[in-house]
Design a protein around this motif. Structure first.
Motif, PDB file in Angstrom:
ATOM      1  N   ILE A  79       0.875  -1.165   0.000  1.00  0.00           N
ATOM      2  CA  ILE A  79       0.000   0.000   0.000  1.00  0.00           C
ATOM      3  C   ILE A  79       0.913   1.216   0.000  1.00  0.00           C
ATOM      4  O   ILE A  79       1.803   1.338   0.842  1.00  0.00           O
ATOM      5  N   ALA A  80       0.684   2.111  -0.971  1.00  0.00           N
ATOM      6  CA  ALA A  80       1.528   3.297  -1.093  1.00  0.00           C
ATOM      7  C   ALA A  80       0.677   4.495  -1.510  1.00  0.00           C
ATOM      8  O   ALA A  80      -0.303   4.331  -2.247  1.00  0.00           O
ATOM      9  N   PRO A  81       1.046   5.696  -1.056  1.00  0.00           N
ATOM     10  CA  PRO A  81       0.301   6.880  -1.491  1.00  0.00           C
ATOM     11  C   PRO A  81       0.566   7.168  -2.971  1.00  0.00           C
ATOM     12  O   PRO A  81       1.669   6.941  -3.470  1.00  0.00           O
ATOM     13  N   VAL A  82      -0.470   7.632  -3.675  1.00  0.00           N
ATOM     14  CA  VAL A  82      -0.296   8.036  -5.070  1.00  0.00           C
ATOM     15  C   VAL A  82      -0.521   9.529  -5.259  1.00  0.00           C
ATOM     16  O   VAL A  82      -0.113  10.084  -6.264  1.00  0.00           O
ATOM     17  N   SER A  83      -1.194  10.161  -4.306  1.00  0.00           N
ATOM     18  CA  SER A  83      -1.287  11.618  -4.323  1.00  0.00           C
ATOM     19  C   SER A  83      -1.289  12.094  -2.874  1.00  0.00           C
ATOM     20  O   SER A  83      -1.783  11.422  -1.985  1.00  0.00           O
TER      21      SER A  83
END
Length: 178
Positions: free
Chosen positions: A91-95
């Motif tokens: 799980i990673a931030p995209v914005s």
């Protein structure tokens, strides 16, 4: 009269090719293949979701059942074997959205769930008619973006990604037949 001739020619072409393989939903499976063994896909990712291995394995079996005439068996004599493992769950931030003051770190506005599965597909080349069938060993990765808390959305996101992964795995094994 021309329509009848065209229909007869198309029928003759289909009859010629259908003796070599069976096609369903774009899949081309040799007529000699009737069974497949889908082994349990262990979750070897750093982050482990309890039901991911079971759900993924069952989803792949269901994809094969619903889109082919193949029977799922648990035997070394199967006409082909799917094996592998879930190797990444991230799980990673995209914005990122800035907060109001300079003392507070920015927060993720949208995030991306990524699942990667390593798959080995091996036809049983010792069986008559499958001597030249090709297998593969490949990683498949799919993602889904979301906003808000993962907890309330995680199972739906996993279901969506699993559907995409099993489609790619099935197509790679059965739509690439020559």
């Amino acid at each position: 009269m021309k329509r009848i001739i065209v229909v007869l020619v198309l029928f003759a072409i289909m009859a010629t090719y259908s003796s070599c393989s069976v096609t369903l939903n774009g899949a081309s499976i040799p007529a000699e293949m009737s069974t497949v063994d889908v082994e349990y896909f262990d979750n070897n990712a750093l982050f482990v979701v309890n039901n991911l291995s079971q759900n993924f394995t069952e989803a792949l079996k269901q994809r094969i059942r619903s889109q082919s005439r193949l029977s799922i068996v648990r035997t070394p004599e199967a006409d082909a074997v799917f094996s592998g493992a879930i190797i990444a769950y991230n799980i990673a931030p995209v914005s990122v959205q800035a907060t109001g003051n300079g003392n507070t770190p920015p927060i993720a506005n949208a995030s991306r769930l990524t699942i990667t599965v390593k798959v080995k597909y091996k036809p049983n080349n010792s069986k008559k008619g499958l001597e030249h069938a090709e297998g593969y060993e490949q990683e498949f990765t799919k993602t889904a973006d979301y906003t808000g808390d993962i907890g309330s959305q995680e199972q739906a996101l996993i279901l969506n990604i699993t559907k995409q992964l099993t489609e790619d795995i099935f197509n790679k094994a059965f739509a690439d037949w020559k």
